[in-house]
Design a protein around this motif. Structure first.
Motif, PDB file in Angstrom:
ATOM      1  N   GLU A  79       0.789  -1.232   0.000  1.00  0.00           N
ATOM      2  CA  GLU A  79       0.000   0.000   0.000  1.00  0.00           C
ATOM      3  C   GLU A  79       0.819   1.279   0.000  1.00  0.00           C
ATOM      4  O   GLU A  79       0.287   2.359  -0.137  1.00  0.00           O
ATOM      5  CB  GLU A  79      -0.950   0.018   1.207  1.00  0.00           C
ATOM      6  N   LYS A  80       2.121   1.219   0.145  1.00  0.00           N
ATOM      7  CA  LYS A  80       2.955   2.412   0.261  1.00  0.00           C
ATOM      8  C   LYS A  80       2.923   3.248  -1.010  1.00  0.00           C
ATOM      9  O   LYS A  80       3.021   2.730  -2.112  1.00  0.00           O
ATOM     10  CB  LYS A  80       4.386   2.031   0.601  1.00  0.00           C
ATOM     11  N   SER A 109      -3.806   2.349   5.766  1.00  0.00           N
ATOM     12  CA  SER A 109      -3.965   3.785   5.561  1.00  0.00           C
ATOM     13  C   SER A 109      -3.987   4.067   4.058  1.00  0.00           C
ATOM     14  O   SER A 109      -2.939   4.242   3.431  1.00  0.00           O
ATOM     15  CB  SER A 109      -2.812   4.542   6.239  1.00  0.00           C
ATOM     16  N   LEU A 110      -5.191   4.092   3.489  1.00  0.00           N
ATOM     17  CA  LEU A 110      -5.310   4.152   2.031  1.00  0.00           C
ATOM     18  C   LEU A 110      -6.513   4.977   1.596  1.00  0.00           C
ATOM     19  O   LEU A 110      -7.611   4.803   2.117  1.00  0.00           O
ATOM     20  CB  LEU A 110      -5.455   2.723   1.481  1.00  0.00           C
ATOM     21  N   GLU A 111      -6.289   5.863   0.639  1.00  0.00           N
ATOM     22  CA  GLU A 111      -7.368   6.593  -0.030  1.00  0.00           C
ATOM     23  C   GLU A 111      -7.712   5.800  -1.286  1.00  0.00           C
ATOM     24  O   GLU A 111      -6.821   5.455  -2.065  1.00  0.00           O
ATOM     25  CB  GLU A 111      -6.920   7.996  -0.401  1.00  0.00           C
ATOM     26  N   VAL A 112      -8.987   5.512  -1.480  1.00  0.00           N
ATOM     27  CA  VAL A 112      -9.431   4.670  -2.596  1.00  0.00           C
ATOM     28  C   VAL A 112     -10.315   5.487  -3.533  1.00  0.00           C
ATOM     29  O   VAL A 112     -11.266   6.132  -3.089  1.00  0.00           O
ATOM     30  CB  VAL A 112     -10.225   3.450  -2.064  1.00  0.00           C
ATOM     31  N   ALA A 113      -9.979   5.454  -4.831  1.00  0.00           N
ATOM     32  CA  ALA A 113     -10.799   6.104  -5.856  1.00  0.00           C
ATOM     33  C   ALA A 113     -10.877   5.168  -7.059  1.00  0.00           C
ATOM     34  O   ALA A 113      -9.868   4.905  -7.707  1.00  0.00           O
ATOM     35  CB  ALA A 113     -10.206   7.446  -6.256  1.00  0.00           C
ATOM     36  N   VAL A 114     -12.066   4.639  -7.320  1.00  0.00           N
ATOM     37  CA  VAL A 114     -12.262   3.681  -8.403  1.00  0.00           C
ATOM     38  C   VAL A 114     -13.380   4.199  -9.307  1.00  0.00           C
ATOM     39  O   VAL A 114     -14.458   4.538  -8.829  1.00  0.00           O
ATOM     40  CB  VAL A 114     -12.639   2.285  -7.847  1.00  0.00           C
ATOM     41  N   GLN A 115     -13.113   4.265 -10.614  1.00  0.00           N
ATOM     42  CA  GLN A 115     -14.117   4.686 -11.585  1.00  0.00           C
ATOM     43  C   GLN A 115     -14.201   3.636 -12.680  1.00  0.00           C
ATOM     44  O   GLN A 115     -13.178   3.170 -13.184  1.00  0.00           O
ATOM     45  CB  GLN A 115     -13.749   6.028 -12.202  1.00  0.00           C
ATOM     46  N   THR A 151     -11.944   5.691   2.275  1.00  0.00           N
ATOM     47  CA  THR A 151     -10.678   5.776   2.988  1.00  0.00           C
ATOM     48  C   THR A 151     -10.565   4.640   3.991  1.00  0.00           C
ATOM     49  O   THR A 151     -11.551   4.254   4.618  1.00  0.00           O
ATOM     50  CB  THR A 151     -10.575   7.128   3.746  1.00  0.00           C
ATOM     51  N   ILE A 152      -9.360   4.153   4.130  1.00  0.00           N
ATOM     52  CA  ILE A 152      -9.014   3.236   5.208  1.00  0.00           C
ATOM     53  C   ILE A 152      -8.017   3.986   6.087  1.00  0.00           C
ATOM     54  O   ILE A 152      -7.010   4.506   5.583  1.00  0.00           O
ATOM     55  CB  ILE A 152      -8.368   1.945   4.660  1.00  0.00           C
ATOM     56  N   GLY A 153      -8.299   4.060   7.367  1.00  0.00           N
ATOM     57  CA  GLY A 153      -7.410   4.775   8.280  1.00  0.00           C
ATOM     58  C   GLY A 153      -7.291   6.239   7.908  1.00  0.00           C
ATOM     59  O   GLY A 153      -8.267   6.888   7.536  1.00  0.00           O
ATOM     60  N   ALA A 154      -6.064   6.774   7.969  1.00  0.00           N
ATOM     61  CA  ALA A 154      -5.818   8.190   7.684  1.00  0.00           C
ATOM     62  C   ALA A 154      -5.698   8.487   6.190  1.00  0.00           C
ATOM     63  O   ALA A 154      -5.626   9.650   5.798  1.00  0.00           O
ATOM     64  CB  ALA A 154      -4.547   8.650   8.398  1.00  0.00           C
ATOM     65  N   GLY A 155      -5.660   7.478   5.348  1.00  0.00           N
ATOM     66  CA  GLY A 155      -5.569   7.694   3.902  1.00  0.00           C
ATOM     67  C   GLY A 155      -4.235   8.259   3.453  1.00  0.00           C
ATOM     68  O   GLY A 155      -4.174   9.051   2.527  1.00  0.00           O
ATOM     69  N   GLU A 156      -3.146   7.846   4.098  1.00  0.00           N
ATOM     70  CA  GLU A 156      -1.820   8.382   3.780  1.00  0.00           C
ATOM     71  C   GLU A 156      -1.282   7.912   2.426  1.00  0.00           C
ATOM     72  O   GLU A 156      -0.428   8.554   1.835  1.00  0.00           O
ATOM     73  CB  GLU A 156      -0.832   8.007   4.878  1.00  0.00           C
ATOM     74  N   ASN A 157      -1.747   6.783   1.950  1.00  0.00           N
ATOM     75  CA  ASN A 157      -1.362   6.254   0.640  1.00  0.00           C
ATOM     76  C   ASN A 157      -2.583   6.312  -0.267  1.00  0.00           C
ATOM     77  O   ASN A 157      -3.690   6.532   0.208  1.00  0.00           O
ATOM     78  CB  ASN A 157      -0.864   4.808   0.799  1.00  0.00           C
TER      79      ASN A 157
END
Length: 83
Positions: A8-9, A31-37, A63-69
């Motif tokens: 995820e980094k 810690s992941l921001e997710v954007a799927v289209q 978002t998962i956690g803080a969304g750092e990745n």
């Protein structure tokens, strides 16, 4: 296109005009921001602890956690699967 054992980094960006996209994380993201289209095709996002802000047939954001990745996946025609 199949991407296996993803870490995820950092930032993952995948875009295709035609064809399926499959992303398999090595371990569950913390810690992941997710954007799927996806314009045309099935979309399945199966990630633990994902808090969705938008979930439609064509778009999944959250978002998962803080969304750092971040992970940005886009397909114009094809199925998308993320786990």
């Amino acid at each position: 296109m199949v991407i296996k054992r993803v870490d995820e980094k950092g930032e993952l960006i995948v875009e295709t005009k035609t064809g399926d996209i499959q992303v398999d994380y090595h371990t569950a993201p913390a810690s992941l921001e997710v954007a799927v289209q996806n314009t045309k095709g099935d979309t399945t996002v199966n990630l633990a602890n994902l808090t969705t802000t938008k979930k439609t047939d064509e778009e999944v954001n959250g978002t998962i956690g803080a969304g750092e990745n971040s992970m940005h996946i886009k397909s114009y025609s094809g199925s998308i699967g993320i786990k």
